[in-house]
Scaffold this active site. Structure first.
Site, short mmCIF file in Angstrom:
data_model
loop_
_atom_site.label_atom_id
_atom_site.label_comp_id
_atom_site.label_asym_id
_atom_site.label_seq_id
_atom_site.Cartn_x
_atom_site.Cartn_y
_atom_site.Cartn_z
N CYS A 2 0.82 -1.21 0.00
CA CYS A 2 0.00 0.00 0.00
C CYS A 2 0.86 1.26 0.00
O CYS A 2 2.00 1.25 0.47
CB CYS A 2 -0.86 0.02 1.25
SG CYS A 2 -1.79 -1.48 1.51
N ARG A 27 4.98 0.22 -6.04
CA ARG A 27 4.93 -0.62 -4.83
C ARG A 27 3.96 -1.79 -5.00
O ARG A 27 3.99 -2.73 -4.22
CB ARG A 27 4.50 0.23 -3.63
CG ARG A 27 5.49 1.31 -3.28
CD ARG A 27 4.85 2.35 -2.38
NE ARG A 27 4.56 1.87 -1.04
CZ ARG A 27 5.36 1.98 -0.01
NH1 ARG A 27 6.54 2.55 -0.14
NH2 ARG A 27 5.01 1.54 1.18
N TRP A 74 -3.06 -2.63 -1.51
CA TRP A 74 -2.65 -3.97 -1.93
C TRP A 74 -3.32 -4.91 -0.95
O TRP A 74 -2.99 -4.93 0.24
CB TRP A 74 -1.13 -4.08 -1.84
CG TRP A 74 -0.55 -5.31 -2.43
CD1 TRP A 74 -0.44 -5.61 -3.76
CD2 TRP A 74 0.05 -6.40 -1.72
NE1 TRP A 74 0.20 -6.82 -3.91
CE2 TRP A 74 0.50 -7.32 -2.68
CE3 TRP A 74 0.26 -6.68 -0.38
CZ2 TRP A 74 1.13 -8.51 -2.34
CZ3 TRP A 74 0.89 -7.87 -0.03
CH2 TRP A 74 1.33 -8.76 -1.01
N ASN A 100 -1.59 1.93 6.03
CA ASN A 100 -0.73 0.83 5.56
C ASN A 100 -0.40 -0.02 6.79
O ASN A 100 -0.11 0.54 7.84
CB ASN A 100 0.60 1.35 5.01
CG ASN A 100 0.43 2.12 3.73
OD1 ASN A 100 -0.66 2.18 3.17
ND2 ASN A 100 1.52 2.72 3.28
N GLU A 472 18.36 -16.83 -9.03
CA GLU A 472 17.95 -15.46 -9.33
C GLU A 472 17.40 -15.36 -10.77
O GLU A 472 16.40 -14.67 -10.99
CB GLU A 472 19.15 -14.51 -9.13
CG GLU A 472 18.91 -13.06 -9.47
CD GLU A 472 17.81 -12.36 -8.69
OE1 GLU A 472 17.26 -12.95 -7.75
OE2 GLU A 472 17.46 -11.23 -9.05
N HIS A 495 18.77 -35.96 -9.22
CA HIS A 495 18.00 -36.41 -8.05
C HIS A 495 16.52 -36.05 -8.17
O HIS A 495 15.82 -35.99 -7.16
CB HIS A 495 18.62 -35.82 -6.78
CG HIS A 495 20.05 -36.20 -6.63
ND1 HIS A 495 20.45 -37.45 -6.22
CD2 HIS A 495 21.19 -35.52 -6.92
CE1 HIS A 495 21.78 -37.52 -6.23
NE2 HIS A 495 22.26 -36.36 -6.65
N LYS A 594 6.61 -3.94 -4.42
CA LYS A 594 8.03 -3.61 -4.38
C LYS A 594 8.59 -3.74 -2.98
O LYS A 594 9.69 -4.20 -2.77
CB LYS A 594 8.24 -2.18 -4.91
CG LYS A 594 9.70 -1.73 -4.93
CD LYS A 594 10.51 -2.54 -5.94
CE LYS A 594 11.98 -2.22 -5.92
NZ LYS A 594 12.76 -3.28 -6.56
C1 F6R Z 1 12.48 -9.87 -6.57
C2 F6R Z 1 12.34 -8.91 -5.50
C3 F6R Z 1 11.98 -9.40 -4.14
C4 F6R Z 1 12.79 -8.63 -3.09
C5 F6R Z 1 12.33 -9.04 -1.68
C6 F6R Z 1 13.15 -8.36 -0.61
O1 F6R Z 1 12.85 -9.27 -7.77
O2 F6R Z 1 12.49 -7.72 -5.71
O3 F6R Z 1 12.18 -10.76 -4.05
O4 F6R Z 1 14.14 -8.91 -3.27
O5 F6R Z 1 10.98 -8.69 -1.52
O6 F6R Z 1 13.07 -6.98 -0.70
P1 F6R Z 1 14.15 -6.05 -0.01
O7 F6R Z 1 15.45 -6.29 -0.68
O8 F6R Z 1 13.63 -4.64 -0.23
O9 F6R Z 1 14.19 -6.42 1.44
#
Ligand code: F6R
Length: 599
Positions: A2, A27, A74, A100, A472, A495, A594
């Protein structure tokens, strides 16, 4: 997650709130709304879906006001719809709130309020707050909000207004909130981009602080009503830095920013074969390191384990923050807990940090967002200086995190009076240039991506320090293209996962030169024998690779310890182009936020 923006001043508030909400879109959200004070009454407009829909609806209504609060939601409690969107009103429709966070004792409070006659219309936990404020309101909004907060268990970044009071009350607990100080106007927001166009002077609210804000002044108190003195800080990011700068998406812009972001994390820290960072405790005494993080940051933590163990011989454990916090971890005073977070606000990472602090561990944060909560709570820290990362999928923060971990490992080695590897330092110095060269692969990868937009599964395989790169690469692909993807240590496929391999399954091998190269070639043969489609990330397309791989991506050769930073770049680009070809809004993939400020 949010987002909040609120304003009190002399400007027309609608364009300002909409502009702010648009800056918070990154976000992640599923509905949006505003509430304005107009002629001592409240006017609320809310829409499910995008901010532009809300904007259209507001434009039609031609509303005029200079005080208002706005929110992107959100969904956590209750589905995304108009009723559940914020702002929420009390029964008298005189009080509006945007929130939020999570009200954890929401059921108990709801029962209490309903037994007192309050009519709760939404399925959200947040609406409860409007009714609690109403319960305590006796002509003084500040007092009513303070009393309401005493009853709330959980987290909040909160803004509240009353139609008859020319002020906005803001409060924070475990959910970030900043006050933007202007000339004859004030802003409140959950993140800097929302207000940066208007002011660079900000105050970061801390947990359990309440701000009483009118257009000319503000005061900040703790929950006991005692005044708190706060410093105004100046934001150094420019508006340009948070715009797309000609790229179609923030994600692509951020991938291409990596030469600069990597130069920034190195700058001033590696010079004349010496590492210069400040750590506020004696790092030589550390017996064990635990690194904890979430998502992409957890992948950089896994690479950090290789780097730190190989360079310092200190044992390193890596844990998901969400697991660490609840598993009663054995932590003691000789341990160092490293938390890695782009945002510095991730709820689980913050909780893990607090857990380790309680147990007496030293703590160190590797964080991008300056002034974020984690940076305020760690004993020591290394900022990434990567600039704002707006695309939901983390790219430049990841590569900077790996470099920060390498610098830390080199620093520990230096403190232990062990020699630093000159080739590694030279490669580190050249890294921004090597990344630039690697980005030159973009056109080829874009072409290659077209072949894969119809596939439904992908496998990513790597070994050693490049195993986390496989994880990743798979995460990048799945989160923005919605293609199912998994990362594995290459030798593990025998495996189980090998059962999945057939001509429909693209398998990405990270097969750059190192002591495991021969072994990874055998893993490729296993895949080839089962008709899998091989995409090989290599330093050189040898005759053997030509025979095995259907597609090759040739990246520059660097020291093995730096190879994850180079190898991840084609994987970021591949994920980006596949998702873009599928027509997905890459910066705002569905269901993702985000900054995950709830657990
Ligand atoms: C993937 C991504 C998320 C963040 C995770 C941690 O591309 O962005 O997996 O890495 O939510 O976020 P931070 O680094 O802000 O703690």
């Amino acid at each position: 997650m949010c987002g909040i923006i609120a304003y009190i001043g002399n400007q027309e508030v609608v364009p300002l709130l909409i502009g702010g909400l648009k800056k918070l879109e990154y976000r992640g959200y599923d509905s949006a709304g505003v509430c304005l004070v107009i002629d001592h009454g409240l006017k609320t407009v809310k829409e499910k879906g995008k901010v532009v829909k809300l904007e259209k609806s507001l434009v039609k209504q031609k509303l005029s006001s200079t005080i208002g609060i706005a929110h992107t939601r959100w969904a956590t409690h209750g589905e995304p719809n108009q009723i559940n969107s914020h702002p929420h009103l009390d029964c008298s429709s005189k009080i509006a709130i945007a929130h939020n966070g999570i009200v954890e004792n929401y059921h108990a409070l709801k029962e209490l309020l309903e037994s007192e006659g309050h009519k709760i219309v939404s399925d959200t936990d947040s609406e409860i707050i409007a009714h609690l404020v109403e319960k305590f309101y006796q002509g003084d909004l500040e007092q009513a909000v303070t009393k309401a907060l005493e009853l709330i268990v959980g987290s909040y970044g909160l803004v509240v207004m009353h139609q008859d009071e020319e002020k906005i009350i803001a409060a924070r607990k475990s959910s970030p909130l900043i006050i933007g100080v202007g000339d004859g106007e004030m802003f409140i927001a959950s993140d800097v981009p929302a207000i940066l166009k208007h002011t660079k002077q900000v105050i970061y609210l801390q947990d359990e602080e309440i701000a009483i804000i009118n257009k000319d002044e503000y005061s900040i108190k703790n929950l006991n009503g005692q005044p708190v003195n706060k410093k105004i800080e100046e934001i150094k990011w420019s508006v340009d830095q948070i715009e797309k700068g000609g790229y179609k998406h923030f994600m692509l812009k951020e991938i291409f920013e990596q030469p600069t972001s990597i130069a920034n994390v190195i700058s001033g820290r590696v010079k004349d074969n010496q590492i210069k960072i400040t750590v506020n405790f004696d790092i030589k005494k550390v017996k064990r390191i635990i690194i904890t993080a979430c998502g992409t940051s957890w992948h950089s933590a896994l690479i950090g384990k290789y780097l730190i163990e190989q360079l310092t011989e200190i044992p390193v454990e890596v844990d998901y923050a969400s697991e660490f916090r609840y598993r009663q971890p054995v932590v003691n005073k000789e341990d160092l807990l490293i938390v890695i977070s782009q945002s510095g606000e991730t709820a689980d990472t913050l909780a893990a940090l607090r857990e380790a602090k309680l147990k007496g561990a030293k703590t160190l944060g590797i964080v991008n967002v300056v002034g974020s909560t984690i940076t305020r709570e760690v004993d020591s820290g290394i900022y990434l200086h990567a600039g704002p990362e707006i695309g939901v999928a983390s790219t430049k923060a990841f590569s900077s995190q790996v470099v920060a971990l390498l610098i830390l490992a080199l620093y520990i080695r230096q403190e232990k009076k062990q020699k630093l590897d000159e080739r590694l330092l030279k490669d580190l110095d050249n890294l921004p240039q090597t990344i630039k060269e690697t980005l030159g692969l973009d056109a080829d990868i874009k072409k290659m991506a077209k072949e894969f937009k119809g596939v439904t599964n992908f496998l990513y395989l790597g070994r050693g320090i490049n195993f986390p790169v496989a994880l990743e690469g798979a995460l990048k692909l799945k989160e923005i293209s919605y293609i199912h993807a998994e990362g594995y240590p290459a030798a593990e496929i025998k495996h189980g996962p090998i059962a999945l391999i057939d001509q429909e399954m693209p398998v990405v091998f990270i097969a750059t030169k190192n002591n495991l190269s021969e072994k990874i070639i055998s893993n490729m043969q296993e895949v080839k024998a089962r008709d899998g489609k091989i995409i090989a990330v290599v330093n050189e397309v040898t005759e053997e690779i030509k025979k095995l791989a259907d597609y090759t991506i040739e990246v520059p050769e660097v020291s093995n310890k730096l190879s994850p930073i180079i190898n991840v770049i084609p994987l970021q680009l591949l994920a980006y182009h596949i998702a873009n070809d599928k027509g997905i809004d890459v910066d705002k993939p569905k269901n993702l936020a985000k900054s995950v400020t709830v657990e």
